[in-house]
Design a protein around this motif. Structure first.
Motif, PDB file in Angstrom:
ATOM      1  N   PHE A  16       0.847  -1.190   0.000  1.00 54.78           N
ATOM      2  CA  PHE A  16       0.000   0.000   0.000  1.00 54.78           C
ATOM      3  C   PHE A  16       0.886   1.246   0.000  1.00 54.78           C
ATOM      4  CE2 PHE A  16      -2.933   3.147   1.689  1.00 54.78           C
ATOM      5  CZ  PHE A  16      -4.128   2.796   1.081  1.00 54.78           C
ATOM      6  N   SER A  17       0.654   2.142  -0.939  1.00 56.15           N
ATOM      7  CA  SER A  17       1.450   3.365  -1.036  1.00 56.15           C
ATOM      8  C   SER A  17       1.064   4.341   0.071  1.00 56.15           C
ATOM      9  CB  SER A  17       1.219   4.033  -2.393  1.00 56.15           C
ATOM     10  OG  SER A  17       1.808   5.320  -2.402  1.00 56.15           O
ATOM     11  N   ASP A  18       2.079   4.919   0.713  1.00 56.05           N
ATOM     12  CA  ASP A  18       1.795   5.904   1.763  1.00 56.05           C
ATOM     13  C   ASP A  18       1.767   7.334   1.221  1.00 56.05           C
ATOM     14  OD1 ASP A  18       4.499   6.383   1.369  1.00 56.05           O
ATOM     15  OD2 ASP A  18       5.030   6.285   3.495  1.00 56.05           O
ATOM     16  N   PHE A  19       1.852   7.494  -0.100  1.00 59.56           N
ATOM     17  CA  PHE A  19       1.849   8.822  -0.698  1.00 59.56           C
ATOM     18  C   PHE A  19       0.445   9.410  -0.776  1.00 59.56           C
ATOM     19  CE2 PHE A  19       5.783   7.255  -3.011  1.00 59.56           C
ATOM     20  CZ  PHE A  19       6.648   7.885  -2.128  1.00 59.56           C
ATOM     21  N   CYS A  20       0.370  10.705  -0.549  1.00 60.60           N
ATOM     22  CA  CYS A  20      -0.889  11.457  -0.652  1.00 60.60           C
ATOM     23  C   CYS A  20      -1.360  11.438  -2.111  1.00 60.60           C
ATOM     24  CB  CYS A  20      -0.638  12.887  -0.181  1.00 60.60           C
ATOM     25  SG  CYS A  20      -1.975  14.044  -0.515  1.00 60.60           S
ATOM     26  N   LYS A  21      -2.599  11.021  -2.312  1.00 60.15           N
ATOM     27  CA  LYS A  21      -3.131  10.935  -3.676  1.00 60.15           C
ATOM     28  C   LYS A  21      -3.287  12.319  -4.317  1.00 60.15           C
ATOM     29  CE  LYS A  21      -5.822   7.237  -4.715  1.00 60.15           C
ATOM     30  NZ  LYS A  21      -7.078   6.468  -4.728  1.00 60.15           N
ATOM     31  N   PHE A  22      -3.601  13.326  -3.519  1.00 60.14           N
ATOM     32  CA  PHE A  22      -3.748  14.680  -4.059  1.00 60.14           C
ATOM     33  C   PHE A  22      -2.394  15.212  -4.544  1.00 60.14           C
ATOM     34  CE2 PHE A  22      -7.507  14.577  -1.282  1.00 60.14           C
ATOM     35  CZ  PHE A  22      -8.466  14.894  -2.226  1.00 60.14           C
ATOM     36  N   CYS A  23      -1.367  15.001  -3.744  1.00 57.59           N
ATOM     37  CA  CYS A  23      -0.039  15.478  -4.140  1.00 57.59           C
ATOM     38  C   CYS A  23       0.479  14.700  -5.346  1.00 57.59           C
ATOM     39  CB  CYS A  23       0.931  15.373  -2.963  1.00 57.59           C
ATOM     40  SG  CYS A  23       0.578  16.586  -1.660  1.00 57.59           S
ATOM     41  N   GLN A  24       0.177  13.406  -5.419  1.00 62.20           N
ATOM     42  CA  GLN A  24       0.601  12.606  -6.567  1.00 62.20           C
ATOM     43  C   GLN A  24      -0.012  13.137  -7.863  1.00 62.20           C
ATOM     44  OE1 GLN A  24      -0.251   8.525  -5.172  1.00 62.20           O
ATOM     45  NE2 GLN A  24       1.916   8.123  -5.555  1.00 62.20           N
ATOM     46  N   MET A  25      -1.250  13.641  -7.784  1.00 59.87           N
ATOM     47  CA  MET A  25      -1.887  14.215  -8.977  1.00 59.87           C
ATOM     48  C   MET A  25      -1.094  15.418  -9.489  1.00 59.87           C
ATOM     49  SD  MET A  25      -6.038  13.863  -8.265  1.00 59.87           S
ATOM     50  CE  MET A  25      -6.125  15.515  -7.743  1.00 59.87           C
ATOM     51  N   ASN A  26      -0.354  16.077  -8.589  1.00 60.65           N
ATOM     52  CA  ASN A  26       0.462  17.240  -8.961  1.00 60.65           C
ATOM     53  C   ASN A  26       1.940  16.881  -9.116  1.00 60.65           C
ATOM     54  OD1 ASN A  26      -1.761  18.975  -8.918  1.00 60.65           O
ATOM     55  ND2 ASN A  26      -1.591  19.216  -6.711  1.00 60.65           N
ATOM     56  N   GLY A  27       2.225  15.582  -9.225  1.00 61.45           N
ATOM     57  CA  GLY A  27       3.589  15.140  -9.465  1.00 61.45           C
ATOM     58  C   GLY A  27       4.493  15.136  -8.250  1.00 61.45           C
ATOM     59  N   LYS A  28       3.923  15.182  -7.056  1.00 59.54           N
ATOM     60  CA  LYS A  28       4.734  15.176  -5.839  1.00 59.54           C
ATOM     61  C   LYS A  28       4.518  13.857  -5.099  1.00 59.54           C
ATOM     62  CE  LYS A  28       4.471  20.151  -5.032  1.00 59.54           C
ATOM     63  NZ  LYS A  28       4.029  21.173  -4.077  1.00 59.54           N
TER      64      LYS A  28
END
Length: 163
Positions: free
Chosen positions: A35-47
């Protein structure tokens, strides 16, 4: 600092937030290895930002803009919304109704951020945090007004929220 009459979901989310117990992606990733611990909102912005309690409620780029809007709203009452106030509310030892309303608004705002994040997690539907927040505040404060009175102060508060 927070009033007793704030809705229970707002209180629960505030409690979980302040005790670092929200079920964030970071927390889930500790239980589920793939399971990815990355924020889905930030991933949408390439972060690639880890979704922790503080990231989800305070530091995500998506919510930083919303906190700025709430800051502008607080300034209408002559109060600055510091990072400490975003977490714990305004000092309200003097039991000011205005500060109680603003503190309730902080809890409802935290709830609005968290609930719109969870809706996105489950459905990928992006909701407007500010609109969700205003709807929740209006419902909560109208109930308070019907129960306790003080309609002038609450009406002023709701009118300032609309503008």
């Amino acid at each position: 600092n927070f009033p007793k009459w704030t809705d229970s979901i707002s209180k629960d989310i505030h409690y979980l937030f302040t005790y670092n117990a929200l079920v964030t992606r970071h927390r889930i990733s500790k239980w589920e290895k793939n399971f990815s611990d990355f924020c889905k909102f930030c991933q949408m912005n390439g972060k690639n930002e880890t979704e922790t309690n503080f990231h989800a409620i305070l530091n995500c780029d998506r919510v930083k803009e919303m906190w700025k809007k709430l800051q502008i709203f607080f300034l209408k009452f002559g109060y600055t919304l510091t990072k400490q106030a975003q977490i714990f509310g305004l000092d309200n030892r003097e039991k000011s109704l205005t500060k109680s309303l603003l503190n309730s608004a902080i809890q409802i705002f935290q709830k609005s951020i968290w609930m719109t994040r969870k809706i996105f997690e489950n459905s990928e539907k992006i909701l407007d945090v500010w609109k969700y927040f205003k709807t929740c505040v209006e419902k909560t404060f109208k109930l308070y007004k019907n129960y306790h009175g003080n309609s002038d102060i609450i009406e002023d508060f709701l009118n300032r929220l609309k503008n």
